[in-house]
Write a protein that holds these residues in place. Sequence first.
Motif, PDB file in Angstrom:
ATOM      1  N   SER A  14       0.829  -1.211   0.000  1.00 61.62           N
ATOM      2  CA  SER A  14       0.000   0.000   0.000  1.00 61.62           C
ATOM      3  C   SER A  14       0.863   1.260   0.000  1.00 61.62           C
ATOM      4  O   SER A  14       0.545   2.245  -0.672  1.00 61.62           O
ATOM      5  CB  SER A  14      -0.978  -0.009   1.174  1.00 61.62           C
ATOM      6  N   TYR A  15       1.961   1.231   0.729  1.00 61.31           N
ATOM      7  CA  TYR A  15       2.871   2.373   0.794  1.00 61.31           C
ATOM      8  C   TYR A  15       3.477   2.652  -0.587  1.00 61.31           C
ATOM      9  O   TYR A  15       3.493   3.793  -1.053  1.00 61.31           O
ATOM     10  CB  TYR A  15       3.972   2.100   1.821  1.00 61.31           C
ATOM     11  N   THR A  16       3.963   1.607  -1.238  1.00 59.96           N
ATOM     12  CA  THR A  16       4.569   1.752  -2.560  1.00 59.96           C
ATOM     13  C   THR A  16       3.540   2.230  -3.579  1.00 59.96           C
ATOM     14  O   THR A  16       3.826   3.110  -4.403  1.00 59.96           O
ATOM     15  CB  THR A  16       5.207   0.424  -3.005  1.00 59.96           C
ATOM     16  N   PHE A  17       2.332   1.680  -3.521  1.00 52.78           N
ATOM     17  CA  PHE A  17       1.264   2.094  -4.439  1.00 52.78           C
ATOM     18  C   PHE A  17       0.931   3.571  -4.256  1.00 52.78           C
ATOM     19  O   PHE A  17       0.831   4.316  -5.234  1.00 52.78           O
ATOM     20  CB  PHE A  17       0.014   1.227  -4.242  1.00 52.78           C
ATOM     21  N   ALA A  18       0.780   4.010  -3.006  1.00 46.99           N
ATOM     22  CA  ALA A  18       0.464   5.413  -2.732  1.00 46.99           C
ATOM     23  C   ALA A  18       1.577   6.326  -3.236  1.00 46.99           C
ATOM     24  O   ALA A  18       1.309   7.372  -3.851  1.00 46.99           O
ATOM     25  CB  ALA A  18       0.237   5.621  -1.232  1.00 46.99           C
ATOM     26  N   GLY A  19       2.816   5.947  -2.991  1.00 48.05           N
ATOM     27  CA  GLY A  19       3.944   6.757  -3.450  1.00 48.05           C
ATOM     28  C   GLY A  19       4.052   6.810  -4.963  1.00 48.05           C
ATOM     29  O   GLY A  19       4.309   7.868  -5.540  1.00 48.05           O
ATOM     30  N   ALA A  46      -2.631  16.105  -0.288  1.00 49.37           N
ATOM     31  CA  ALA A  46      -2.438  14.641  -0.282  1.00 49.37           C
ATOM     32  C   ALA A  46      -0.999  14.295   0.092  1.00 49.37           C
ATOM     33  O   ALA A  46      -0.756  13.343   0.844  1.00 49.37           O
ATOM     34  CB  ALA A  46      -2.801  14.049  -1.647  1.00 49.37           C
ATOM     35  N   ASP A  47      -0.043  15.071  -0.412  1.00 53.82           N
ATOM     36  CA  ASP A  47       1.363  14.860  -0.050  1.00 53.82           C
ATOM     37  C   ASP A  47       1.558  15.023   1.456  1.00 53.82           C
ATOM     38  O   ASP A  47       2.230  14.210   2.092  1.00 53.82           O
ATOM     39  CB  ASP A  47       2.276  15.858  -0.779  1.00 53.82           C
ATOM     40  N   LEU A  48       0.962  16.064   2.003  1.00 53.37           N
ATOM     41  CA  LEU A  48       1.080  16.314   3.437  1.00 53.37           C
ATOM     42  C   LEU A  48       0.441  15.177   4.233  1.00 53.37           C
ATOM     43  O   LEU A  48       1.025  14.690   5.201  1.00 53.37           O
ATOM     44  CB  LEU A  48       0.433  17.649   3.799  1.00 53.37           C
ATOM     45  N   PHE A  49      -0.742  14.730   3.814  1.00 55.81           N
ATOM     46  CA  PHE A  49      -1.419  13.621   4.503  1.00 55.81           C
ATOM     47  C   PHE A  49      -0.572  12.350   4.433  1.00 55.81           C
ATOM     48  O   PHE A  49      -0.420  11.645   5.427  1.00 55.81           O
ATOM     49  CB  PHE A  49      -2.809  13.377   3.902  1.00 55.81           C
ATOM     50  N   PHE A  50      -0.018  12.059   3.270  1.00 60.76           N
ATOM     51  CA  PHE A  50       0.821  10.874   3.104  1.00 60.76           C
ATOM     52  C   PHE A  50       2.043  10.957   4.019  1.00 60.76           C
ATOM     53  O   PHE A  50       2.385  10.006   4.720  1.00 60.76           O
ATOM     54  CB  PHE A  50       1.250  10.747   1.635  1.00 60.76           C
ATOM     55  N   PHE A  51       2.687  12.129   4.044  1.00 62.89           N
ATOM     56  CA  PHE A  51       3.872  12.326   4.884  1.00 62.89           C
ATOM     57  C   PHE A  51       3.520  12.187   6.364  1.00 62.89           C
ATOM     58  O   PHE A  51       4.219  11.511   7.116  1.00 62.89           O
ATOM     59  CB  PHE A  51       4.498  13.694   4.593  1.00 62.89           C
ATOM     60  N   LEU A  52       2.419  12.816   6.788  1.00 61.36           N
ATOM     61  CA  LEU A  52       2.017  12.727   8.192  1.00 61.36           C
ATOM     62  C   LEU A  52       1.616  11.302   8.567  1.00 61.36           C
ATOM     63  O   LEU A  52       1.892  10.844   9.683  1.00 61.36           O
ATOM     64  CB  LEU A  52       0.879  13.706   8.482  1.00 61.36           C
ATOM     65  N   SER A  53       0.990  10.589   7.640  1.00 62.48           N
ATOM     66  CA  SER A  53       0.639   9.184   7.889  1.00 62.48           C
ATOM     67  C   SER A  53       1.897   8.344   8.067  1.00 62.48           C
ATOM     68  O   SER A  53       1.972   7.488   8.954  1.00 62.48           O
ATOM     69  CB  SER A  53      -0.189   8.619   6.730  1.00 62.48           C
ATOM     70  N   MET A  54       2.895   8.592   7.215  1.00 61.56           N
ATOM     71  CA  MET A  54       4.154   7.877   7.321  1.00 61.56           C
ATOM     72  C   MET A  54       4.821   8.170   8.664  1.00 61.56           C
ATOM     73  O   MET A  54       5.284   7.259   9.352  1.00 61.56           O
ATOM     74  CB  MET A  54       5.097   8.261   6.183  1.00 61.56           C
ATOM     75  N   ILE A  55       4.845   9.435   9.045  1.00 58.51           N
ATOM     76  CA  ILE A  55       5.460   9.813  10.320  1.00 58.51           C
ATOM     77  C   ILE A  55       4.705   9.162  11.478  1.00 58.51           C
ATOM     78  O   ILE A  55       5.319   8.623  12.403  1.00 58.51           O
ATOM     79  CB  ILE A  55       5.501  11.354  10.482  1.00 58.51           C
ATOM     80  N   ALA A  56       3.384   9.199  11.437  1.00 53.85           N
ATOM     81  CA  ALA A  56       2.585   8.594  12.507  1.00 53.85           C
ATOM     82  C   ALA A  56       2.872   7.097  12.625  1.00 53.85           C
ATOM     83  O   ALA A  56       2.982   6.549  13.721  1.00 53.85           O
ATOM     84  CB  ALA A  56       1.093   8.826  12.250  1.00 53.85           C
ATOM     85  N   LYS A  57       3.024   6.454  11.508  1.00 53.39           N
ATOM     86  CA  LYS A  57       3.260   5.010  11.492  1.00 53.39           C
ATOM     87  C   LYS A  57       4.689   4.654  11.915  1.00 53.39           C
ATOM     88  O   LYS A  57       4.911   3.629  12.553  1.00 53.39           O
ATOM     89  CB  LYS A  57       2.979   4.479  10.073  1.00 53.39           C
ATOM     90  N   LYS A 104      10.213  18.709  -3.595  1.00 56.48           N
ATOM     91  CA  LYS A 104      10.107  17.414  -4.273  1.00 56.48           C
ATOM     92  C   LYS A 104      11.227  16.475  -3.822  1.00 56.48           C
ATOM     93  O   LYS A 104      11.004  15.291  -3.609  1.00 56.48           O
ATOM     94  CB  LYS A 104      10.130  17.605  -5.790  1.00 56.48           C
ATOM     95  N   ALA A 105      12.435  17.010  -3.656  1.00 57.95           N
ATOM     96  CA  ALA A 105      13.554  16.197  -3.176  1.00 57.95           C
ATOM     97  C   ALA A 105      13.288  15.690  -1.761  1.00 57.95           C
ATOM     98  O   ALA A 105      13.578  14.536  -1.434  1.00 57.95           O
ATOM     99  CB  ALA A 105      14.857  16.993  -3.228  1.00 57.95           C
ATOM    100  N   THR A 106      12.730  16.559  -0.915  1.00 58.49           N
ATOM    101  CA  THR A 106      12.383  16.145   0.450  1.00 58.49           C
ATOM    102  C   THR A 106      11.394  14.998   0.417  1.00 58.49           C
ATOM    103  O   THR A 106      11.561  13.984   1.105  1.00 58.49           O
ATOM    104  CB  THR A 106      11.791  17.337   1.238  1.00 58.49           C
ATOM    105  N   GLY A 107      10.350  15.143  -0.371  1.00 55.53           N
ATOM    106  CA  GLY A 107       9.352  14.083  -0.485  1.00 55.53           C
ATOM    107  C   GLY A 107       9.934  12.797  -1.041  1.00 55.53           C
ATOM    108  O   GLY A 107       9.630  11.696  -0.563  1.00 55.53           O
ATOM    109  N   PHE A 108      10.785  12.934  -2.050  1.00 55.11           N
ATOM    110  CA  PHE A 108      11.426  11.768  -2.665  1.00 55.11           C
ATOM    111  C   PHE A 108      12.270  11.018  -1.647  1.00 55.11           C
ATOM    112  O   PHE A 108      12.177   9.803  -1.503  1.00 55.11           O
ATOM    113  CB  PHE A 108      12.278  12.219  -3.862  1.00 55.11           C
ATOM    114  N   LEU A 109      13.091  11.765  -0.902  1.00 55.86           N
ATOM    115  CA  LEU A 109      13.937  11.124   0.108  1.00 55.86           C
ATOM    116  C   LEU A 109      13.108  10.550   1.257  1.00 55.86           C
ATOM    117  O   LEU A 109      13.380   9.442   1.729  1.00 55.86           O
ATOM    118  CB  LEU A 109      14.963  12.113   0.654  1.00 55.86           C
TER     119      LEU A 109
END
Length: 151
Positions: A14-19, A46-57, A104-109
């Motif tokens: 799911s993580y890979t699909f979302a990314g 959506a980027d912010l939600f994805f990032f915050l979800s990743m951080i929460a997890k 974009k680089a921040t999100g990519f990394l």
Amino acid sequence: MLIFPTFSKGFFISYTFAGATDAIDGTVARKTGTVSKFGSKLDSAADLFFFLSMIAKLFTKIVAALPKPVVWILVGILVLRISYYIYFGVTQHRFVSNHIYLNKATGFLAFFTPYLLQTAAFTPYAVLMCLIMVSSLVVDTRINILQKNAQ
């Protein structure tokens, strides 16, 4: 990804699909002529939600994997970024996140964090990501201050 155990097969699928879908949505919109301001704002949200979800997890696992000084730097950067969103949200009455290469680089990394988190390469990777995050925040803030002053 939030419903699956961390580092499980379901989590990574799911993580890979979302990314992957996030990485191609802008290209698809440009090629199909469906680019819009609303779509751009929705993508940023959506980027912010994805990032915050990743951080929460992953937050507790990130904290456990990194030396404490790096953890404090990362937390400081996140607090500054959240403050940035709040400040420009209140003063400009809009969600402010520019589509610049450093963001974009921040999100990519950041995307590769779960893949590298359990490796020896994670600490230097996190330090590099912190440097790019700080640079991104500085440039993003400068752009928005200049835009505000130009109005």
